[in-house]
Scaffold this motif. Structure first.
Motif, PDB file in Angstrom:
ATOM      1  N   LEU A   1       3.290   8.649  -6.615  1.00 54.18           N
ATOM      2  CA  LEU A   1       3.264   8.568  -4.955  1.00 54.18           C
ATOM      3  C   LEU A   1       1.286   8.791  -5.264  1.00 54.18           C
ATOM      4  O   LEU A   1       0.001   8.080  -4.254  1.00 54.18           O
ATOM      5  CB  LEU A   1       4.140   8.872  -4.169  1.00 54.18           C
ATOM      6  N   ASN A   2       1.719   9.820  -6.033  1.00 49.67           N
ATOM      7  CA  ASN A   2       0.034  10.768  -5.760  1.00 49.67           C
ATOM      8  C   ASN A   2      -1.254   9.924  -6.123  1.00 49.67           C
ATOM      9  O   ASN A   2      -2.018   9.463  -5.576  1.00 49.67           O
ATOM     10  CB  ASN A   2      -0.369  12.190  -6.160  1.00 49.67           C
ATOM     11  N   ALA A   3      -0.638   9.079  -7.274  1.00 48.95           N
ATOM     12  CA  ALA A   3      -1.492   8.270  -7.991  1.00 48.95           C
ATOM     13  C   ALA A   3      -1.814   7.317  -7.238  1.00 48.95           C
ATOM     14  O   ALA A   3      -3.157   6.729  -7.201  1.00 48.95           O
ATOM     15  CB  ALA A   3      -1.174   7.855  -9.667  1.00 48.95           C
ATOM     16  N   ILE A   4      -1.030   6.368  -6.793  1.00 46.83           N
ATOM     17  CA  ILE A   4      -1.125   5.373  -5.702  1.00 46.83           C
ATOM     18  C   ILE A   4      -1.945   5.740  -5.015  1.00 46.83           C
ATOM     19  O   ILE A   4      -2.920   5.137  -3.963  1.00 46.83           O
ATOM     20  CB  ILE A   4       0.347   4.553  -5.627  1.00 46.83           C
ATOM     21  N   SER A   5      -2.301   7.432  -4.365  1.00 48.99           N
ATOM     22  CA  SER A   5      -2.785   7.359  -3.192  1.00 48.99           C
ATOM     23  C   SER A   5      -4.238   7.736  -3.609  1.00 48.99           C
ATOM     24  O   SER A   5      -5.227   7.814  -3.037  1.00 48.99           O
ATOM     25  CB  SER A   5      -2.439   8.933  -2.337  1.00 48.99           C
ATOM     26  N   LYS A   6      -4.381   8.137  -4.628  1.00 50.99           N
ATOM     27  CA  LYS A   6      -5.451   8.691  -5.241  1.00 50.99           C
ATOM     28  C   LYS A   6      -6.480   6.787  -5.264  1.00 50.99           C
ATOM     29  O   LYS A   6      -7.344   7.266  -5.129  1.00 50.99           O
ATOM     30  CB  LYS A   6      -5.365   9.833  -6.448  1.00 50.99           C
ATOM     31  N   PHE A   7      -5.367   6.573  -6.177  1.00 53.29           N
ATOM     32  CA  PHE A   7      -6.479   5.027  -6.550  1.00 53.29           C
ATOM     33  C   PHE A   7      -6.624   4.444  -4.936  1.00 53.29           C
ATOM     34  O   PHE A   7      -7.945   3.636  -4.992  1.00 53.29           O
ATOM     35  CB  PHE A   7      -4.784   4.442  -7.030  1.00 53.29           C
ATOM     36  N   GLU A   8      -5.671   4.317  -4.070  1.00 49.56           N
ATOM     37  CA  GLU A   8      -6.681   3.669  -2.920  1.00 49.56           C
ATOM     38  C   GLU A   8      -7.824   4.345  -1.821  1.00 49.56           C
ATOM     39  O   GLU A   8      -8.687   3.829  -0.768  1.00 49.56           O
ATOM     40  CB  GLU A   8      -5.062   3.740  -1.379  1.00 49.56           C
ATOM     41  N   LYS A   9      -7.933   5.592  -2.372  1.00 52.35           N
ATOM     42  CA  LYS A   9      -9.567   6.129  -1.930  1.00 52.35           C
ATOM     43  C   LYS A   9     -10.316   6.330  -3.018  1.00 52.35           C
ATOM     44  O   LYS A   9     -11.316   6.462  -2.949  1.00 52.35           O
ATOM     45  CB  LYS A   9      -8.198   7.751  -1.278  1.00 52.35           C
ATOM     46  N   GLN A  10     -10.223   4.822  -3.366  1.00 52.49           N
ATOM     47  CA  GLN A  10     -11.401   5.635  -4.526  1.00 52.49           C
ATOM     48  C   GLN A  10     -12.547   4.248  -3.718  1.00 52.49           C
ATOM     49  O   GLN A  10     -13.295   3.986  -4.384  1.00 52.49           O
ATOM     50  CB  GLN A  10     -10.878   4.671  -5.508  1.00 52.49           C
ATOM     51  N   SER A  11     -12.018   4.081  -2.720  1.00 51.56           N
ATOM     52  CA  SER A  11     -13.785   3.197  -1.570  1.00 51.56           C
ATOM     53  C   SER A  11     -14.159   4.558  -1.190  1.00 51.56           C
ATOM     54  O   SER A  11     -15.256   3.987  -1.784  1.00 51.56           O
ATOM     55  CB  SER A  11     -13.211   2.749  -0.772  1.00 51.56           C
TER      56      SER A  11
ATOM     57  N   GLN B   1       0.545  -1.277  -0.064  1.00 46.52           N
ATOM     58  CA  GLN B   1      -0.168  -0.163  -0.139  1.00 46.52           C
ATOM     59  C   GLN B   1       1.404   1.490  -0.092  1.00 46.52           C
ATOM     60  O   GLN B   1       2.709   1.280   0.083  1.00 46.52           O
ATOM     61  CB  GLN B   1      -0.658  -0.010   1.055  1.00 46.52           C
ATOM     62  N   HIS B   2       0.117   2.927  -0.359  1.00 49.11           N
ATOM     63  CA  HIS B   2       0.925   4.185  -0.851  1.00 49.11           C
ATOM     64  C   HIS B   2       2.329   4.017   0.702  1.00 49.11           C
ATOM     65  O   HIS B   2       2.845   4.120   0.282  1.00 49.11           O
ATOM     66  CB  HIS B   2       0.092   4.822  -0.673  1.00 49.11           C
ATOM     67  N   GLU B   3       1.474   3.947   1.707  1.00 49.10           N
ATOM     68  CA  GLU B   3       2.517   4.174   3.399  1.00 49.10           C
ATOM     69  C   GLU B   3       3.468   3.432   3.409  1.00 49.10           C
ATOM     70  O   GLU B   3       4.340   4.145   3.227  1.00 49.10           O
ATOM     71  CB  GLU B   3       1.843   4.214   4.321  1.00 49.10           C
ATOM     72  N   THR B   4       3.195   1.627   2.855  1.00 53.66           N
ATOM     73  CA  THR B   4       4.417   0.900   2.799  1.00 53.66           C
ATOM     74  C   THR B   4       5.541   1.646   1.742  1.00 53.66           C
ATOM     75  O   THR B   4       6.374   1.489   2.221  1.00 53.66           O
ATOM     76  CB  THR B   4       4.317  -0.238   2.739  1.00 53.66           C
ATOM     77  N   VAL B   5       5.081   1.582   0.341  1.00 52.00           N
ATOM     78  CA  VAL B   5       5.399   1.907  -1.005  1.00 52.00           C
ATOM     79  C   VAL B   5       6.036   3.263  -0.373  1.00 52.00           C
ATOM     80  O   VAL B   5       7.529   3.578  -0.942  1.00 52.00           O
ATOM     81  CB  VAL B   5       5.083   2.327  -1.559  1.00 52.00           C
ATOM     82  N   HIS B   6       5.362   4.423  -0.192  1.00 53.03           N
ATOM     83  CA  HIS B   6       6.034   5.940   0.528  1.00 53.03           C
ATOM     84  C   HIS B   6       7.779   5.331   1.564  1.00 53.03           C
ATOM     85  O   HIS B   6       8.414   6.107   1.399  1.00 53.03           O
ATOM     86  CB  HIS B   6       5.381   6.437   1.669  1.00 53.03           C
ATOM     87  N   ASN B   7       7.873   4.765   2.531  1.00 52.02           N
ATOM     88  CA  ASN B   7       8.489   3.976   3.862  1.00 52.02           C
ATOM     89  C   ASN B   7       9.671   3.569   2.732  1.00 52.02           C
ATOM     90  O   ASN B   7      10.344   4.460   2.994  1.00 52.02           O
ATOM     91  CB  ASN B   7       7.719   3.137   4.422  1.00 52.02           C
ATOM     92  N   TYR B   8       9.634   2.669   1.726  1.00 48.89           N
ATOM     93  CA  TYR B   8      10.729   1.971   1.028  1.00 48.89           C
ATOM     94  C   TYR B   8      11.246   2.909   0.411  1.00 48.89           C
ATOM     95  O   TYR B   8      12.207   2.827   0.111  1.00 48.89           O
ATOM     96  CB  TYR B   8       9.606   0.932   0.004  1.00 48.89           C
ATOM     97  N   ILE B   9      10.719   4.097  -0.638  1.00 48.99           N
ATOM     98  CA  ILE B   9      10.665   5.096  -1.102  1.00 48.99           C
ATOM     99  C   ILE B   9      12.200   6.021  -0.514  1.00 48.99           C
ATOM    100  O   ILE B   9      13.200   6.344  -0.279  1.00 48.99           O
ATOM    101  CB  ILE B   9       9.609   5.735  -2.157  1.00 48.99           C
ATOM    102  N   ASN B  10      11.514   6.622   0.551  1.00 52.72           N
ATOM    103  CA  ASN B  10      12.353   7.105   1.724  1.00 52.72           C
ATOM    104  C   ASN B  10      13.299   6.902   2.060  1.00 52.72           C
ATOM    105  O   ASN B  10      14.418   7.601   1.894  1.00 52.72           O
ATOM    106  CB  ASN B  10      11.792   7.667   3.188  1.00 52.72           C
TER     107      ASN B  10
END
Length: 332
Positions: free
Chosen positions: A69-79, A34-43
């Motif tokens: 990263l913004n695209a991933i975040s936007k996709f995950e909010k599609q619920s 998910q986005h949060e984990t991806v963000h941590n890996y990138i950092n």
């Protein structure tokens, strides 16, 4: 590991490739993250550069990392994405239409909804934020009417013989076969795009041309100026009683949510109601075409997308469920 001899832009791009591999599930355990984990890996990857006194890849001229990263975040909010206006809601609106006097807010909203099911317009093309002011195009080089929303000249009506109808009489109206709607200003900058819509003689109740005619006649009765938006109604109550006002996005949201509350027997506190807003109309148009099996190219063309972004508008409806069942039918 940081490619120090390569450009900052190249290093930015490499990390983006790493990001894409993560969301595609190319991980040790084969799971997408998910986005949060991806963000941590990138950092963590960025820290490798900083620890080696190299410029952060975040500072590249084109920051692809941020874009992805913004695209991933936007996709995950599609619920919490906007829901379409379901058939049951449309039929309920039609059953109540006789209760809406001519030119009232409810009558105007009904016509814009029927037209929107075909056109799939954004709220900005027919709604405002206030009843007495409309949004204007502020580009210094813009030529023509400055209303973002449709004006009277954006709707042109024609007979089967391609003769334009400019005077609306009971006789001339019956000869109208199709309408061409002009999109003067669009988000994708394909400005002044014109798309035709034909009259539906088989199912006239929800005919887009008939709805457009009623919208145009309403504007004529309410004496809307040529440069002003077509999305108007006659206020029957409230602060502006007896005057002409612009349809607002909040009024659209309230109208659709009130219909959904009745049709689906929801309490007013139910958070599900938040799924219906003015943007639901564009979602509806997209899903209706998709449910009819129209190609991606056709949906993009008719609803004015320049990419496959429309895929984010598709919903799992009863139509798609029925199609799925039929597709997987196993004969005796």
């Amino acid at each position: 590991p940081c490619m120090p001899v390569h450009t900052l832009q190249a290093r930015n791009y490499l990390i983006v490739c790493f990001t894409v591999s993560l969301i595609r599930g190319e991980t040790i355990q084969g799971y997408s993250v998910q986005h949060e984990t991806v963000h941590n890996y990138i950092n963590a990857a960025i820290s490798l550069h900083i620890d080696r006194s190299l410029p952060s890849p975040y500072h590249a001229e084109t920051n692809y990392i941020k874009i992805v990263l913004n695209a991933i975040s936007k996709f995950e909010k599609q619920s919490n994405r906007r829901d379409m206006v379901h058939d049951e809601m449309v039929h309920h609106i039609e059953s109540q239409q006789h209760l809406y006097p001519q030119d009232t807010l409810e009558a105007a909203l009904t016509d814009w909804l029927y037209l929107g099911c075909f056109v799939g317009f954004w709220g900005i093309k027919w709604c405002q934020t206030t009843k007495k002011k409309y949004l204007k195009i502020d580009h210094p080089l813009w030529v023509g009417h400055r209303s973002y929303a449709f004006v009277s000249n954006d709707f042109t009506f024609f007979t089967d013989n391609k003769l334009q109808i400019t005077v609306f009489t009971p006789t001339s109206i019956t000869t109208i076969a199709y309408i061409i709607i002009r999109f003067r200003k669009q988000k994708n900058n394909r400005n002044y795009e014109a798309i035709p819509y034909y009259r539906d003689n088989v199912n006239p109740t929800f005919c887009p041309v008939a709805a457009a005619i009623r919208i145009r006649l309403c504007a004529i009765r309410l004496k809307v100026k040529p440069e002003e938006p077509l999305g108007v109604f006659h206020s029957a109550k409230g602060k502006y009683t007896g005057t002409c006002g612009y349809i607002t996005k909040q009024q659209v949201t309230t109208f659709l949510q009130s219909i959904a509350r009745v049709v689906f027997k929801l309490k007013s506190s139910n958070q599900t109601l938040n799924r219906w807003t003015s943007h639901s109309i564009r979602v509806t148009a997209c899903n209706l075409l998709h449910c009819q099996g129209m190609s991606d190219t056709y949906i993009q063309s008719r609803l004015r997308w320049t990419s496959n972004a429309f895929l984010g508008y598709l919903r799992n409806t009863l139509y798609t469920a029925a199609t799925h069942t039929k597709a997987l039918y196993i004969p005796d």
